[in-house]
Design a protein around this motif. Structure first.
Motif, PDB file in Angstrom:
ATOM      1  N   MET A   1      -7.720 -12.795   8.249  1.00 35.65           N
ATOM      2  CA  MET A   1      -8.588 -11.838   7.588  1.00 35.65           C
ATOM      3  C   MET A   1      -9.978 -12.887   7.061  1.00 35.65           C
ATOM      4  O   MET A   1      -9.601 -13.752   6.216  1.00 35.65           O
ATOM      5  CB  MET A   1      -7.977 -10.968   6.680  1.00 35.65           C
ATOM      6  N   SER A   2     -10.983 -12.232   7.075  1.00 35.81           N
ATOM      7  CA  SER A   2     -12.165 -13.035   6.532  1.00 35.81           C
ATOM      8  C   SER A   2     -12.227 -12.914   4.964  1.00 35.81           C
ATOM      9  O   SER A   2     -12.495 -13.399   4.330  1.00 35.81           O
ATOM     10  CB  SER A   2     -13.655 -12.436   6.943  1.00 35.81           C
ATOM     11  N   THR A   3     -11.898 -11.625   4.443  1.00 36.40           N
ATOM     12  CA  THR A   3     -11.858 -11.184   3.122  1.00 36.40           C
ATOM     13  C   THR A   3     -10.585 -11.304   2.559  1.00 36.40           C
ATOM     14  O   THR A   3      -9.657 -10.742   3.331  1.00 36.40           O
ATOM     15  CB  THR A   3     -12.510  -9.801   3.076  1.00 36.40           C
ATOM     16  N   ASP A   4     -10.379 -12.130   1.385  1.00 36.89           N
ATOM     17  CA  ASP A   4      -8.829 -12.085   0.821  1.00 36.89           C
ATOM     18  C   ASP A   4      -8.464 -10.729   0.286  1.00 36.89           C
ATOM     19  O   ASP A   4      -9.322 -10.119  -0.295  1.00 36.89           O
ATOM     20  CB  ASP A   4      -9.059 -13.114  -0.392  1.00 36.89           C
ATOM     21  N   ILE A   5      -7.432 -10.252   0.763  1.00 37.48           N
ATOM     22  CA  ILE A   5      -6.882  -9.019   0.437  1.00 37.48           C
ATOM     23  C   ILE A   5      -6.935  -8.704  -1.200  1.00 37.48           C
ATOM     24  O   ILE A   5      -7.040  -7.521  -1.565  1.00 37.48           O
ATOM     25  CB  ILE A   5      -5.532  -8.670   1.077  1.00 37.48           C
ATOM     26  N   ARG A   6      -6.167  -9.674  -1.752  1.00 34.22           N
ATOM     27  CA  ARG A   6      -6.228  -9.515  -3.154  1.00 34.22           C
ATOM     28  C   ARG A   6      -7.623  -9.440  -3.893  1.00 34.22           C
ATOM     29  O   ARG A   6      -7.819  -8.521  -4.859  1.00 34.22           O
ATOM     30  CB  ARG A   6      -5.613 -10.947  -3.927  1.00 34.22           C
ATOM     31  N   GLU A   7      -8.693 -10.225  -3.359  1.00 40.54           N
ATOM     32  CA  GLU A   7      -9.935 -10.053  -3.876  1.00 40.54           C
ATOM     33  C   GLU A   7     -10.565  -8.606  -3.466  1.00 40.54           C
ATOM     34  O   GLU A   7     -11.143  -8.022  -4.484  1.00 40.54           O
ATOM     35  CB  GLU A   7     -10.961 -11.017  -3.375  1.00 40.54           C
ATOM     36  N   ARG A   8     -10.215  -7.979  -2.488  1.00 38.74           N
ATOM     37  CA  ARG A   8     -10.522  -6.864  -2.001  1.00 38.74           C
ATOM     38  C   ARG A   8      -9.910  -5.819  -3.022  1.00 38.74           C
ATOM     39  O   ARG A   8     -10.617  -4.726  -3.496  1.00 38.74           O
ATOM     40  CB  ARG A   8     -10.442  -6.690  -0.545  1.00 38.74           C
ATOM     41  N   LEU A   9      -8.553  -5.938  -3.113  1.00 37.99           N
ATOM     42  CA  LEU A   9      -7.986  -5.138  -4.190  1.00 37.99           C
ATOM     43  C   LEU A   9      -8.653  -4.999  -5.378  1.00 37.99           C
ATOM     44  O   LEU A   9      -8.798  -3.768  -6.161  1.00 37.99           O
ATOM     45  CB  LEU A   9      -6.509  -5.220  -4.201  1.00 37.99           C
ATOM     46  N   ALA A  10      -9.189  -6.070  -6.103  1.00 39.75           N
ATOM     47  CA  ALA A  10      -9.635  -6.211  -7.360  1.00 39.75           C
ATOM     48  C   ALA A  10     -11.213  -5.396  -7.376  1.00 39.75           C
ATOM     49  O   ALA A  10     -11.436  -4.874  -8.302  1.00 39.75           O
ATOM     50  CB  ALA A  10      -9.664  -7.932  -7.833  1.00 39.75           C
ATOM     51  N   GLU A  11     -11.837  -5.860  -6.216  1.00 40.77           N
ATOM     52  CA  GLU A  11     -13.139  -5.080  -5.916  1.00 40.77           C
ATOM     53  C   GLU A  11     -13.146  -3.385  -6.056  1.00 40.77           C
ATOM     54  O   GLU A  11     -13.925  -2.939  -6.636  1.00 40.77           O
ATOM     55  CB  GLU A  11     -13.824  -5.572  -4.926  1.00 40.77           C
ATOM     56  N   GLY A  13     -10.879  -2.022  -7.682  1.00 40.84           N
ATOM     57  CA  GLY A  13     -10.126  -1.638  -9.192  1.00 40.84           C
ATOM     58  C   GLY A  13      -8.881  -1.265  -9.016  1.00 40.84           C
ATOM     59  O   GLY A  13      -8.108  -0.438  -9.808  1.00 40.84           O
ATOM     60  N   LEU A  14      -8.065  -1.841  -7.733  1.00 42.88           N
ATOM     61  CA  LEU A  14      -6.645  -1.650  -7.767  1.00 42.88           C
ATOM     62  C   LEU A  14      -5.865  -2.731  -8.043  1.00 42.88           C
ATOM     63  O   LEU A  14      -6.210  -3.871  -7.835  1.00 42.88           O
ATOM     64  CB  LEU A  14      -6.337  -1.128  -6.161  1.00 42.88           C
ATOM     65  N   ARG A  15      -4.774  -2.484  -8.297  1.00 45.18           N
ATOM     66  CA  ARG A  15      -3.638  -3.535  -8.881  1.00 45.18           C
ATOM     67  C   ARG A  15      -2.486  -3.268  -8.184  1.00 45.18           C
ATOM     68  O   ARG A  15      -1.972  -2.364  -7.969  1.00 45.18           O
ATOM     69  CB  ARG A  15      -3.301  -3.577 -10.305  1.00 45.18           C
ATOM     70  N   LEU A  16      -1.872  -4.585  -7.456  1.00 40.03           N
ATOM     71  CA  LEU A  16      -0.734  -4.390  -6.583  1.00 40.03           C
ATOM     72  C   LEU A  16       0.393  -3.963  -7.441  1.00 40.03           C
ATOM     73  O   LEU A  16       0.671  -4.947  -8.612  1.00 40.03           O
ATOM     74  CB  LEU A  16      -0.572  -5.543  -5.842  1.00 40.03           C
ATOM     75  N   PRO A  17       1.210  -2.957  -7.232  1.00 38.52           N
ATOM     76  CA  PRO A  17       2.341  -2.853  -8.033  1.00 38.52           C
ATOM     77  C   PRO A  17       3.541  -3.772  -7.813  1.00 38.52           C
ATOM     78  O   PRO A  17       3.528  -4.632  -6.670  1.00 38.52           O
ATOM     79  CB  PRO A  17       2.580  -1.310  -7.874  1.00 38.52           C
ATOM     80  N   GLU A  18       4.531  -3.678  -8.547  1.00 40.74           N
ATOM     81  CA  GLU A  18       5.886  -4.497  -8.259  1.00 40.74           C
ATOM     82  C   GLU A  18       6.448  -3.657  -6.973  1.00 40.74           C
ATOM     83  O   GLU A  18       6.366  -2.398  -6.996  1.00 40.74           O
ATOM     84  CB  GLU A  18       6.725  -4.422  -9.420  1.00 40.74           C
ATOM     85  N   ALA A  19       6.752  -4.416  -6.010  1.00 43.70           N
ATOM     86  CA  ALA A  19       7.630  -3.883  -5.016  1.00 43.70           C
ATOM     87  C   ALA A  19       8.657  -3.019  -5.537  1.00 43.70           C
ATOM     88  O   ALA A  19       9.464  -3.327  -6.403  1.00 43.70           O
ATOM     89  CB  ALA A  19       8.220  -4.942  -3.884  1.00 43.70           C
ATOM     90  N   SER A  20       8.914  -1.788  -5.137  1.00 42.96           N
ATOM     91  CA  SER A  20      10.029  -0.660  -5.403  1.00 42.96           C
ATOM     92  C   SER A  20      11.160  -1.240  -5.087  1.00 42.96           C
ATOM     93  O   SER A  20      11.341  -1.742  -3.973  1.00 42.96           O
ATOM     94  CB  SER A  20       9.533   0.521  -4.949  1.00 42.96           C
ATOM     95  N   ALA A  21      12.125  -1.233  -5.754  1.00 36.18           N
ATOM     96  CA  ALA A  21      13.686  -1.486  -5.726  1.00 36.18           C
ATOM     97  C   ALA A  21      14.113  -0.362  -4.849  1.00 36.18           C
ATOM     98  O   ALA A  21      13.787   0.789  -5.068  1.00 36.18           O
ATOM     99  CB  ALA A  21      14.673  -1.424  -7.036  1.00 36.18           C
ATOM    100  N   PRO A  22      14.773  -0.634  -3.896  1.00 36.84           N
ATOM    101  CA  PRO A  22      15.581   0.275  -2.806  1.00 36.84           C
ATOM    102  C   PRO A  22      16.170   1.456  -3.488  1.00 36.84           C
ATOM    103  O   PRO A  22      16.944   0.902  -4.386  1.00 36.84           O
ATOM    104  CB  PRO A  22      16.275  -0.589  -1.898  1.00 36.84           C
TER     105      PRO A  22
END
Length: 158
Positions: A1-11, A13-22
């Motif tokens: 991908m041309s744009t880093d996904i983490r940068e796009r999330l920050a743009e 205003g989103l934060r990646l949550p912890e992965a949910s436990a099964p």
């Protein structure tokens, strides 16, 4: 991908949550070749359901759309638990399950929340095939559940 996904999330205003436990005998995500299959994500925050009930009764369609978006973000966290997000090539398929009150017919609009998040984050690579199903009830009385399949870069990992 041309744009880093983490940068796009920050743009966004989103934060990646912890992965949910099964919540059962499964894992959050499985990589097979260049595909990652993400287990159905329900709207959790801190391990607790964000909302319960049926859409069109206890949960408004607008709120359910927000919850669908939350589920898609959780799905990205599940992917990141098996392969770095930077390796995502494209979204392939979304399956949305909507716990629906009798007569509620807006399931597709609810799942648009997940679909729109993927496009917001991945751009054109976020466009995907999709199925949407209305259900009488979902696990733990969740209003929505989102399942996603993503393609990732090949690296020799099975």
């Amino acid at each position: 991908m041309s744009t880093d996904i983490r940068e796009r999330l920050a743009e966004l205003g989103l934060r990646l949550p912890e992965a949910s436990a099964p919540k059962g005998a499964y894992v959050p995500a499985v990589r097979s070749g260049t595909m990652v299959f993400i287990a159905g994500q329900i709207p959790l925050s801190g391990g607790e359901l964000t909302a319960t009930g049926r859409v069109g009764a206890e949960v408004s369609p607008e709120r359910a759309k927000e919850l669908s978006r939350q589920c898609a973000l959780a799905a990205l966290a599940a992917v990141d638990s098996v392969v770095p997000l930077e390796r995502v090539v494209r979204a392939v398929k979304v399956i949305g399950y909507v716990s629906s009150a009798p007569g509620f017919l807006g399931q597709a609009a609810v799942v648009d929340g997940a679909s729109e998040l993927l496009v917001d984050v991945l751009g054109e690579a976020g466009r995907h095939a999709r199925s949407v199903v209305g259900m009488a009830v979902l696990p733990l009385d969740a209003p929505v559940e989102i399942e996603i399949v993503l393609e990732v870069e090949a690296d020799g990992t099975p």
